[in-house]
Design a protein around this motif. Structure first.
Motif, PDB file in Angstrom:
ATOM      1  N   LEU A   1     -24.063  61.835 134.432  1.00 51.97           N
ATOM      2  CA  LEU A   1     -24.637  61.725 133.092  1.00 51.97           C
ATOM      3  C   LEU A   1     -23.547  61.889 132.035  1.00 51.97           C
ATOM      4  N   GLY A   2     -22.639  62.825 132.270  1.00 51.98           N
ATOM      5  CA  GLY A   2     -21.549  63.044 131.326  1.00 51.98           C
ATOM      6  C   GLY A   2     -20.686  61.810 131.147  1.00 51.98           C
ATOM      7  N   LYS A   3     -20.437  61.079 132.225  1.00 54.82           N
ATOM      8  CA  LYS A   3     -19.627  59.863 132.126  1.00 54.82           C
ATOM      9  C   LYS A   3     -20.350  58.792 131.311  1.00 54.82           C
ATOM     10  N   LYS A   4     -21.651  58.709 131.457  1.00 53.32           N
ATOM     11  CA  LYS A   4     -22.413  57.738 130.665  1.00 53.32           C
ATOM     12  C   LYS A   4     -22.384  58.103 129.182  1.00 53.32           C
ATOM     13  N   VAL A   5     -22.495  59.384 128.891  1.00 56.63           N
ATOM     14  CA  VAL A   5     -22.419  59.844 127.506  1.00 56.63           C
ATOM     15  C   VAL A   5     -21.029  59.562 126.938  1.00 56.63           C
ATOM     16  N   LEU A   6     -19.994  59.813 127.739  1.00 58.59           N
ATOM     17  CA  LEU A   6     -18.618  59.568 127.307  1.00 58.59           C
ATOM     18  C   LEU A   6     -18.410  58.100 126.950  1.00 58.59           C
ATOM     19  N   HIS A   7     -18.885  57.210 127.803  1.00 60.02           N
ATOM     20  CA  HIS A   7     -18.732  55.771 127.537  1.00 60.02           C
ATOM     21  C   HIS A   7     -19.505  55.368 126.283  1.00 60.02           C
ATOM     22  N   ARG A   8     -20.677  55.949 126.087  1.00 59.26           N
ATOM     23  CA  ARG A   8     -21.459  55.598 124.908  1.00 59.26           C
ATOM     24  C   ARG A   8     -20.784  56.120 123.638  1.00 59.26           C
ATOM     25  N   LEU A   9     -20.205  57.292 123.692  1.00 58.01           N
ATOM     26  CA  LEU A   9     -19.488  57.829 122.540  1.00 58.01           C
ATOM     27  C   LEU A   9     -18.386  56.882 122.082  1.00 58.01           C
ATOM     28  N   LEU A  10     -17.597  56.401 123.053  1.00 57.73           N
ATOM     29  CA  LEU A  10     -16.403  55.616 122.739  1.00 57.73           C
ATOM     30  C   LEU A  10     -16.689  54.127 122.578  1.00 57.73           C
ATOM     31  N   ASP A  11     -17.930  53.730 122.816  1.00 57.88           N
ATOM     32  CA  ASP A  11     -18.328  52.350 122.564  1.00 57.88           C
ATOM     33  C   ASP A  11     -18.226  52.078 121.059  1.00 57.88           C
TER      34      ASP A  11
END
Length: 484
Positions: free
Chosen positions: A258-268
């Motif tokens: 879940l953290g990796k998905k949040v990270l990718h969404r942040l930097l999108d």
């Protein structure tokens, strides 16, 4: 009198105490334009003699350090204010007695009994975040009269807005503005870390809402003091508080799925809505995984600067080789792994990132350094001795970057962490004393750089330019490039 400086603080918590005190009134979460009101983010609360003695003996900071009046007096022109819904596990901890829980938490944090009761029962961090966001918006642009003149704080969306405000002030000196950039400390705000498995759809929906705020945060820390189902955290609490709370769950672990998905969404960066990652509080493992993703271009080909809003060097080479590369400077630093290794500092510099030095004695200096520090009854001598603790950090980082043939003076900035449960440098208690800190630091810098010690001539700058870079212009340059 207000300082004429234009300092930048990359990390502070003006509302932590006053927003907490707003819970003593109905409706809760109301900011007040009356500076004498305990709910007002402008409330001037300099430390009393008792406050100073208490801080000296216990490390507890009961007074306000970053209220907007103190920042106005200290010459802060830009403040990156950190929204931080207090984590439940600060006030729901190892103590079993309810009265003891409340007393201990209120004594340590100074936020008021009603706020503590609210946090103990909290089941929606995101709702709490929205309340704090609204708290700042209530007085956005409101002119406040101080004895020294008229002031306001203004939330800004970009560096170009700051430039417009400064140009307007140059034409008319009627009102001085503290420009406010938002950040967030801990993505538990997405409503994670409550001892139940968060729903991915709800977490991403909260993040999407965050990215669409009128005043979107420039950067966020993903982790903070307790496990939040996103990534592991570093040990962060002082021994006295650590005896009452439990940070063990998730400590020193890496990213979750879940953290990796949040990270990718942040930097999108779709629609220019990227939110940068502030790596403070991440575990070493989480930081390594983040660097690996950056190296693998997991977020696209665009360079992404590495941000540390409030940190310190630990003097060690790397997590895999935790030995001192430069013992002469490293031995004076706090070696805890919440602080940053030499390899990381070089990486941050090469990324075009920014590194805010925090003003917490427990973070920037080793226990032995603090024991050996000279004492005096004369304030100017205390300021000299205590400012040297920060100079030790600057000296180590600059020597390291110079040794790696890098420019040493465009990364280091100021990230005080004022009002963030810190033990400030003695005699530099609040934002009001920042001009004094700058002056005393400049003496340390001058005594060193006047001998032209750096092997690369481009690093042998004058002391006044170095201090201007650390307290102001480095952060301005970062914002100019990245705060769009």
């Amino acid at each position: 009198m207000p300082s004429k400086n234009n300092y930048v603080d990359l990390h502070c918590h003006p509302a932590l105490k006053t927003f907490g005190k707003s819970f003593n009134h109905k409706p809760v979460g109301r900011n007040s334009a009356r500076r004498t009101d305990l709910r007002s983010v402008w409330r001037y609360d300099p430390p009393s003699l008792f406050d100073k003695v208490l801080n000296y003996l216990t490390g507890l900071t009961k007074f306000s350090q970053a209220n907007f009046t103190s920042m106005a007096y200290g010459g802060v022109g830009i403040a990156v204010v950190s929204l931080y819904p207090l984590e439940k596990w600060f006030v729901r901890n190892k103590l079993n007695n309810e009265m003891l829980l409340d007393l201990a938490a209120n004594f340590a944090l100074g936020i008021g009994d009603n706020r503590i009761d609210h946090v103990q029962k909290i089941n929606d961090y995101f709702k709490d975040l929205m309340m704090e966001y609204d708290y700042y918006r209530q007085l956005d642009g409101k002119v406040i009269r101080l004895p020294e003149g008229k002031f306001r704080y203004k939330l800004v969306r970009s560096y170009s807005e700051i430039e417009v405000i400064r140009a307007s002030e140059a034409m008319s000196k009627d009102v001085h503005t503290i420009c406010v950039i938002l950040s967030i400390e801990g993505l538990h705000v997405l409503n994670t870390g409550l001892k139940k498995k968060p729903k991915e759809a709800d977490v991403i929906a909260n993040l999407n809402q965050l990215k669409n705020w009128a005043y979107r945060p420039l950067f966020v820390t993903i982790s903070h003091h307790f496990f939040n189902n996103l990534c592991g955290h570093a040990q962060s609490l002082a021994a006295m508080i650590r005896g009452m709370v439990d940070q063990s769950e998730g400590l020193d672990t890496g990213f979750t799925s879940l953290g990796k998905k949040v990270l990718h969404r942040l930097l999108d960066n779709t629609n220019g809505q990227r939110i940068f990652v502030d790596i403070k509080h991440m575990s070493v493992q989480s930081r390594l995984e983040y660097y690996e993703m950056l190296d693998a271009k997991a977020f696209g080909d665009e360079n992404i600067p590495i941000v540390v809003s409030h940190g310190a060097a630990n003097g060690l080479i790397s997590g895999k080789n935790p030995t001192m590369g430069s013992p002469e400077t490293a031995v004076k630093l706090q070696s805890a792994d919440i602080n940053f290794y030499d390899e990381e500092l070089v990486r941050i510099a090469k990324s075009g990132g920014i590194f805010g030095l925090q003003l917490d004695e427990r973070r920037i200096a080793s226990e032995q350094t603090l024991k050996q520090i000279k004492h005096s009854a004369q304030r100017h001598k205390i300021m000299h001795y205590r400012s040297e603790l920060m100079w030790n950090q600057i000296k180590h980082i600059s020597i390291l970057l110079d040794a790696n043939d890098l420019f040493a003076w465009d990364m280091i900035s100021l990230g005080t962490d004022f009002d963030g449960i810190i033990d400030p440098l003695n005699s530099f208690w609040t934002a009001e004393q920042l001009p004094f800190l700058a002056d005393f630091l400049e003496r340390h810098v001058h005594n060193y750089v006047s001998t032209k010690p750096y092997k690369n001539g481009f690093n042998n700058l004058d002391a006044d330019e170095i201090i201007d870079r650390v307290f102001s212009s480095n952060a301005h340059s970062f914002f100019r490039k990245w705060f769009k």
